[in-house]
Design a protein around this motif. Structure first.
Motif, mmCIF file in Angstrom:
data_model
loop_
_atom_site.group_PDB
_atom_site.id
_atom_site.type_symbol
_atom_site.label_atom_id
_atom_site.label_comp_id
_atom_site.label_asym_id
_atom_site.label_seq_id
_atom_site.Cartn_x
_atom_site.Cartn_y
_atom_site.Cartn_z
ATOM 1 N N GLN A 177 0.853 -1.191 0.000
ATOM 2 C CA GLN A 177 0.000 0.000 0.000
ATOM 3 C C GLN A 177 0.889 1.241 0.000
ATOM 4 O O GLN A 177 2.001 1.214 0.540
ATOM 5 N N GLY B 196 -2.628 4.391 2.246
ATOM 6 C CA GLY B 196 -3.424 3.183 2.407
ATOM 7 C C GLY B 196 -4.054 2.670 1.126
ATOM 8 O O GLY B 196 -4.901 1.778 1.165
ATOM 9 N N GLU C 3 -4.004 0.507 -2.270
ATOM 10 C CA GLU C 3 -3.281 -0.659 -2.775
ATOM 11 C C GLU C 3 -2.512 -0.313 -4.042
ATOM 12 O O GLU C 3 -3.058 0.226 -4.995
ATOM 13 N N SER D 222 -0.540 -6.328 -5.234
ATOM 14 C CA SER D 222 -0.778 -7.511 -4.414
ATOM 15 C C SER D 222 -0.504 -8.751 -5.245
ATOM 16 O O SER D 222 -0.677 -8.745 -6.471
ATOM 17 N N GLY E 98 5.346 3.702 2.165
ATOM 18 C CA GLY E 98 4.125 2.901 2.215
ATOM 19 C C GLY E 98 4.288 1.744 3.185
ATOM 20 O O GLY E 98 5.173 1.751 4.054
#
Length: 345
Positions: free
Chosen positions: A201, A205, A207, A210, A259
């Motif tokens: 992230q 916050g 994304e 992933s 992050g």
């Protein structure tokens, strides 16, 4: 083992810069770390090379070798990884740079290399090792190692390694950036150091990236994202089937400066280690950030004196943090703390 058949080249020479240029052409490629280690090895006579991944919470992981028999790698994994002084030093200091095995003894805030020397050096037929610890992400590092069968690495050779280190580390940072550029464009899968279940992230916050394993796990268990949103900073939280960890990325991380990196780690098959992992995460959740730092350094074998140097705090302040940790854990001694919460080898 003979990995460097040719005489070393001079640091700063035309041959050195030609090799730096050749290494830069492998940025983002699978063989980059082998090329980077060849770059280091070209400067210093050696007999074998290793690339090892280090973490502050797990045993070292051998990524690749050159000139190392398979039985030596097997011996390291089975009997030496858990007592590797380079790994212990990383857990204690989280320090990039150059370090030689022969220089551990007598150093302030260092670790005892004797068990490793007795177990590994005769089996591997080596007399000394030098490692260059380069930056990765979170609280991990890659160690680029040269080994020698006769004699120790000299002060002059270690100075050459230190002179070359900024170039080596800079190339590695560029390599990480190239990998994530490809991820952002959708040209490739996650980098190898994000294997498994991982989420990145940005500092707000949002994304950024992933892995497929993370998306699958989060879809199967919505409580994972609830736990992510509830975590305010670095730490760990025990879930039903795994441990969720969070690391804050530094300001130079190419994909998400400042992050956060989240990862899901399965519980150990060893019941004792699983219990210890759950209890570690539970205790960390009750400690403030500075107490967590002191706690992790204690588990890595740090004394009050060495921890005070690492954190640039007075010894009395470290003792007060230790007392707070004892109160939170319900224990009364450092030995009991390590026995209950320490990582099993």
């Amino acid at each position: 083992m003979t990995a460097s058949a040719r005489p070393p080249i001079a640091y700063g020479s035309r041959a050195w810069f030609d090799l730096v240029g050749a290494t830069s052409l492998t940025l983002g490629a699978e063989r980059f770390h082998d090329a980077l280690l060849e770059l280091v090895g070209a400067l210093i006579d050696h007999s074998a090379r290793w690339v090892i991944r280090f973490s502050d919470v797990a045993l070292p992981e051998v990524m690749s070798t050159h000139g190392v028999p398979s039985h030596v790698v097997e011996h390291y994994n089975a009997s030496c990884a858990s007592i590797d002084p380079f790994a212990a030093h990383w857990r204690l200091h989280l320090e990039t740079g150059v370090r030689a095995l022969s220089r551990f003894e007598g150093e302030v805030g260092s670790v005892d290399p004797y068990p490793y020397n007795q177990a590994f050096k005769p089996a591997a037929n080596v007399t000394d090792e030098v490692g260059l610890f380069v930056s990765t992400i979170g609280r991990s590092s890659l160690g680029l190692f040269l080994e020698r069968e006769t004699g120790e690495f000299t002060d002059e050779e270690l100075e050459i390694a230190r002179l070359a280190f900024p170039t080596v580390d800079g190339l590695h940072r560029a390599h990480i950036g190239r990998l994530f550029e490809r991820v952002q464009r959708g040209d490739s899968a996650s980098p190898a150091f994000l294997d498994g279940s991982a989420l990145v992230q940005d500092r707000h916050g949002v994304e950024i990236h992933s892995t497929a394993a993370w998306r699958s796990a989060a879809q199967a268990d919505p409580r994972i994202m609830d736990a992510v949103q509830a975590m305010a900073g670095e730490g760990a939280e025990c879930l039903d089937d795994c441990i969720l960890t969070c690391d804050v990325l530094d300001r130079y991380f190419p994909l998400a400066p400042e992050g956060r990196l989240f990862a899901l780690a399965p519980y150990s098959a060893d019941p004792e280690e699983r219990t210890a992992a759950i209890e570690r995460a539970s205790l960390l959740a009750r400690l403030n950030p500075r107490e967590c730092e002191v706690f992790n350094l204690m588990l890595a074998g740090g004394s009050t004196s060495s921890i005070s140097k690492v954190l640039s705090l007075a010894k009395g302040t470290i003792k007060n943090y230790k007392l707070a940790i004892y109160r939170a854990s319900g224990l009364t001694s450092e030995r009991a703390l390590i026995q209950k919460y320490g990582v099993r080898g």
